[in-house]
Design an enzyme around this catalytic site. Structure first.
Site, PDB file in Angstrom:
ATOM      1  N   CYS A 119     -10.197 -12.114  17.884  1.00  0.00           N
ATOM      2  CA  CYS A 119     -10.749 -10.916  18.511  1.00  0.00           C
ATOM      3  C   CYS A 119     -12.091 -10.619  17.855  1.00  0.00           C
ATOM      4  O   CYS A 119     -12.205 -10.672  16.632  1.00  0.00           O
ATOM      5  CB  CYS A 119      -9.795  -9.742  18.314  1.00  0.00           C
ATOM      6  SG  CYS A 119      -8.090 -10.157  18.714  1.00  0.00           S
TER       7      CYS A 119
ATOM      8  N   ARG B  17       7.143  -0.051   2.177  1.00  0.00           N
ATOM      9  CA  ARG B  17       6.896  -1.206   3.048  1.00  0.00           C
ATOM     10  C   ARG B  17       5.763  -2.086   2.520  1.00  0.00           C
ATOM     11  O   ARG B  17       4.874  -1.595   1.823  1.00  0.00           O
ATOM     12  CB  ARG B  17       6.591  -0.769   4.480  1.00  0.00           C
ATOM     13  CG  ARG B  17       5.432   0.170   4.638  1.00  0.00           C
ATOM     14  CD  ARG B  17       5.565   0.883   5.994  1.00  0.00           C
ATOM     15  NE  ARG B  17       4.418   1.724   6.305  1.00  0.00           N
ATOM     16  CZ  ARG B  17       4.295   2.973   5.880  1.00  0.00           C
ATOM     17  NH1 ARG B  17       5.199   3.507   5.085  1.00  0.00           N
ATOM     18  NH2 ARG B  17       3.247   3.698   6.229  1.00  0.00           N
TER      19      ARG B  17
ATOM     20  N   LYS C 121      -3.351   5.037   6.354  1.00  0.00           N
ATOM     21  CA  LYS C 121      -3.595   5.448   7.747  1.00  0.00           C
ATOM     22  C   LYS C 121      -3.252   6.921   7.907  1.00  0.00           C
ATOM     23  O   LYS C 121      -2.223   7.369   7.383  1.00  0.00           O
ATOM     24  CB  LYS C 121      -2.657   4.693   8.685  1.00  0.00           C
ATOM     25  CG  LYS C 121      -2.930   3.242   8.871  1.00  0.00           C
ATOM     26  CD  LYS C 121      -2.003   2.725   9.985  1.00  0.00           C
ATOM     27  CE  LYS C 121      -2.100   1.221  10.112  1.00  0.00           C
ATOM     28  NZ  LYS C 121      -1.482   0.529   8.977  1.00  0.00           N
TER      29      LYS C 121
ATOM     30  N   ARG D 156       0.832  -1.204   0.000  1.00  0.00           N
ATOM     31  CA  ARG D 156       0.000   0.000   0.000  1.00  0.00           C
ATOM     32  C   ARG D 156       0.867   1.255   0.000  1.00  0.00           C
ATOM     33  O   ARG D 156       0.486   2.280  -0.546  1.00  0.00           O
ATOM     34  CB  ARG D 156      -0.874  -0.020   1.266  1.00  0.00           C
ATOM     35  CG  ARG D 156      -2.130   0.807   1.197  1.00  0.00           C
ATOM     36  CD  ARG D 156      -2.865   0.820   2.549  1.00  0.00           C
ATOM     37  NE  ARG D 156      -2.831  -0.428   3.282  1.00  0.00           N
ATOM     38  CZ  ARG D 156      -3.786  -1.357   3.243  1.00  0.00           C
ATOM     39  NH1 ARG D 156      -4.845  -1.189   2.491  1.00  0.00           N
ATOM     40  NH2 ARG D 156      -3.675  -2.470   3.959  1.00  0.00           N
ATOM     41  N   TYR D 157       2.022   1.182   0.657  1.00  0.00           N
ATOM     42  CA  TYR D 157       2.929   2.332   0.764  1.00  0.00           C
ATOM     43  C   TYR D 157       4.217   1.975   0.032  1.00  0.00           C
ATOM     44  O   TYR D 157       4.634   0.808   0.024  1.00  0.00           O
ATOM     45  CB  TYR D 157       3.254   2.612   2.242  1.00  0.00           C
ATOM     46  CG  TYR D 157       2.038   2.808   3.112  1.00  0.00           C
ATOM     47  CD1 TYR D 157       1.419   4.053   3.214  1.00  0.00           C
ATOM     48  CD2 TYR D 157       1.494   1.745   3.828  1.00  0.00           C
ATOM     49  CE1 TYR D 157       0.309   4.231   4.024  1.00  0.00           C
ATOM     50  CE2 TYR D 157       0.370   1.913   4.631  1.00  0.00           C
ATOM     51  CZ  TYR D 157      -0.214   3.156   4.728  1.00  0.00           C
ATOM     52  OH  TYR D 157      -1.326   3.327   5.522  1.00  0.00           O
TER      53      TYR D 157
ATOM     54  N   CYS E 299     -12.088  -7.974  15.037  1.00  0.00           N
ATOM     55  CA  CYS E 299     -10.969  -8.080  14.087  1.00  0.00           C
ATOM     56  C   CYS E 299     -11.314  -7.466  12.725  1.00  0.00           C
ATOM     57  O   CYS E 299     -12.360  -7.753  12.155  1.00  0.00           O
ATOM     58  CB  CYS E 299     -10.608  -9.544  13.901  1.00  0.00           C
ATOM     59  SG  CYS E 299      -9.346  -9.782  12.635  1.00  0.00           S
TER      60      CYS E 299
ATOM     61  N   ASP F  88     -12.111  -0.272  12.850  1.00  0.00           N
ATOM     62  CA  ASP F  88     -12.405  -0.367  11.417  1.00  0.00           C
ATOM     63  C   ASP F  88     -13.853  -0.809  11.211  1.00  0.00           C
ATOM     64  O   ASP F  88     -14.478  -1.369  12.109  1.00  0.00           O
ATOM     65  CB  ASP F  88     -11.443  -1.365  10.759  1.00  0.00           C
ATOM     66  CG  ASP F  88     -10.014  -0.859  10.804  1.00  0.00           C
ATOM     67  OD1 ASP F  88      -9.796   0.288  10.384  1.00  0.00           O
ATOM     68  OD2 ASP F  88      -9.127  -1.605  11.271  1.00  0.00           O
TER      69      ASP F  88
ATOM     70  N   ARG G 194      -9.789  -8.125  10.030  1.00  0.00           N
ATOM     71  CA  ARG G 194      -9.626  -9.138   8.980  1.00  0.00           C
ATOM     72  C   ARG G 194     -10.470 -10.370   9.292  1.00  0.00           C
ATOM     73  O   ARG G 194     -10.127 -11.489   8.899  1.00  0.00           O
ATOM     74  CB  ARG G 194      -8.148  -9.541   8.836  1.00  0.00           C
ATOM     75  CG  ARG G 194      -7.252  -8.438   8.358  1.00  0.00           C
ATOM     76  CD  ARG G 194      -6.017  -8.941   7.622  1.00  0.00           C
ATOM     77  NE  ARG G 194      -5.263  -7.812   7.124  1.00  0.00           N
ATOM     78  CZ  ARG G 194      -4.141  -7.326   7.678  1.00  0.00           C
ATOM     79  NH1 ARG G 194      -3.629  -7.926   8.735  1.00  0.00           N
ATOM     80  NH2 ARG G 194      -3.533  -6.288   7.165  1.00  0.00           N
TER      81      ARG G 194
ATOM     82  N   ASP H 145      -7.567   4.164   9.761  1.00  0.00           N
ATOM     83  CA  ASP H 145      -7.235   3.520   8.490  1.00  0.00           C
ATOM     84  C   ASP H 145      -8.411   3.852   7.574  1.00  0.00           C
ATOM     85  O   ASP H 145      -9.518   3.345   7.780  1.00  0.00           O
ATOM     86  CB  ASP H 145      -7.124   1.998   8.706  1.00  0.00           C
ATOM     87  CG  ASP H 145      -5.955   1.435   7.960  1.00  0.00           C
ATOM     88  OD1 ASP H 145      -5.765   1.834   6.797  1.00  0.00           O
ATOM     89  OD2 ASP H 145      -5.238   0.596   8.536  1.00  0.00           O
TER      90      ASP H 145
ATOM     91  N   CYS I 127      -4.949 -17.466  14.046  1.00  0.00           N
ATOM     92  CA  CYS I 127      -4.503 -16.792  15.271  1.00  0.00           C
ATOM     93  C   CYS I 127      -4.793 -17.727  16.447  1.00  0.00           C
ATOM     94  O   CYS I 127      -5.695 -18.554  16.357  1.00  0.00           O
ATOM     95  CB  CYS I 127      -5.303 -15.511  15.506  1.00  0.00           C
ATOM     96  SG  CYS I 127      -5.319 -14.399  14.103  1.00  0.00           S
TER      97      CYS I 127
HETATM   98  S1  SF4 Z   1      -7.020  -8.667  15.462  1.00  0.00           S
HETATM   99 FE1  SF4 Z   1      -7.563 -10.312  13.993  1.00  0.00          FE
HETATM  100  S2  SF4 Z   1      -5.627 -10.923  13.083  1.00  0.00           S
HETATM  101 FE2  SF4 Z   1      -5.132  -9.824  14.975  1.00  0.00          FE
HETATM  102  S3  SF4 Z   1      -4.976 -11.409  16.585  1.00  0.00           S
HETATM  103 FE3  SF4 Z   1      -7.063 -10.593  16.625  1.00  0.00          FE
HETATM  104  S4  SF4 Z   1      -8.190 -12.032  15.303  1.00  0.00           S
HETATM  105 FE4  SF4 Z   1      -6.036 -12.327  14.814  1.00  0.00          FE
END
Ligand code: SF4
Length: 339
Positions: free
Chosen positions: A96, A83, A305, A79-80, A99, A261, A101, A298, A92
């Site tokens: 979360c 990097r 960002k 994206r940049y 999350c 997000d 993603r 973001d 994971c």
């Molecule tokens: S925010 Fe998403 S990618 Fe990061 S640890 Fe939590 S579940 Fe996994």
């Protein structure tokens, strides 16, 4: 069947629906931190599924920060100019509930295969403007130390890279993974390896997590903190102060506080930008400069960002400035360098 049983069956059915859409996992370490008697437990709120996740809105997105639009080859997000993200795995140790993603991670998602990893590393090697690689996912510290070392060694061999950055929640959600082998793998590069620790509440800094962070920092790995502003978890001056104090006391510099997000099913965690700015203003006036992360948005759609925290300097028509002090009072500043 009584009302209570019907309610319970309804809740269980709703949670099954949530789990069918979004991955669920809680490590035994985190399970031990949850207080079942506390309906506001900040650990439970972050990791246990909630029927509120079934509520979605049109403005929410499956790919809130536009990873797909910037992915030239599998596993790379570019994206940049200087990097790239290298998404090693899509799993994971925990998932979360907010999350960004969440549509891409989960036990059914495939990580990078050997050929895809070769192509991703070839892409980095053939773009000399890339100075920094960010290992992310999923959580890159879920892989074995042996695999992590292999990847780091391959990145280490690319001359134009200056920094390898690792984004991880592992030190606080599964601290036993940060063992001697893992630390040795992270140290297996001549290039600087930085770790960005994702933590959102002071309660995550239990002795096992603190010991894992100490192993990293004592090994010479710089650790920065990144957090997400979450309703019901850290949306008060006291909760943010405690969180950032826990970081700094453990030699972790708070780097970013992310505005949430627009991931699907996460509206129950969402605050307004203005609420976030007020909290940042409050931190500035009342806590050490070491405790001030940059408040970041973001921009939805993959536009990058940007800092969205409160502004303290406003230009005036007569060439002077109005400067707002940490407690909200305004002061005129005549800039001597402007003549
Ligand atoms: S925010 Fe998403 S990618 Fe990061 S640890 Fe939590 S579940 Fe996994």
């Amino acid at each position: 069947m009584g009302a209570e049983e019907r309610d319970r069956d309804g809740s269980i059915a709703a949670l099954k629906k949530v789990a069918a859409q979004f991955a669920v996992s809680v490590t035994p370490h985190l399970q031990a931190q949850i207080d079942p008697a506390d309906p506001k437990d900040p650990i439970a709120r972050q990791f246990l599924p909630d029927a509120a996740e079934l509520v979605t809105y049109e403005h929410e997105r499956t790919d809130p920060i536009g990873d797909e639009a910037h992915s030239p080859v599998a596993g790379i997000v570019h994206r940049y100019p200087d990097r790239v993200l290298l998404k090693l795995v899509n799993v994971c140790p925990v998932y979360c509930r907010f999350c960004f993603r969440r549509e891409m991670v989960g036990p059914g998602s495939k990580g990078l295969g050997a050929e895809q990893l070769d192509s991703a590393i070839d892409y980095i090697a053939s773009h000399p403007a890339i100075w920094e690689v960010i290992l992310t996912g999923g959580d890159p510290l879920i892989v074995s130390p042996r695999r992590l070392k292999e990847v780091i060694e391959r990145l280490n061999a690319i001359p134009h890279l200056g920094v390898i950055r690792i984004h991880s929640r592992v030190p606080v959600v599964d601290p036993a993974r940060v063992n001697d082998e893992m630390v040795a793998a992270l140290k297996s590069s001549d290039k600087a390896v930085w770790l960005l620790l994702h933590a959102n509440h002071a309660r995550e800094f239990v002795p096992e997590a603190v010991a894992a962070i100490r192993r990293l920092v004592d090994a010479g790995i710089p650790v920065l903190g990144q957090s997400v502003l979450l309703k019901g978890v850290n949306d008060s001056p006291a909760a943010l102060t405690d969180l950032f104090r826990a970081m700094v006391a453990n030699r972790v510099k708070p780097h970013y506080l992310h505005h949430g997000d627009l991931a699907r099913g996460t509206s129950h965690f969402r605050l307004s930008l203005e609420e976030g700015r007020q909290l940042m203003r409050r931190l500035r006036g009342h806590t050490s400069g070491l405790l001030q992360p940059t408040y970041i948005l973001d921009i939805p759609g993959g536009h990058g960002k940007v800092p969205v925290g409160p502004a303290y300097a406003e230009p005036c028509e007569d060439g002077s400035w109005t400067i707002t002090d940490p407690w909200g009072c305004s002061h005129r500043y005549d800039d001597p360098a402007m003549g």
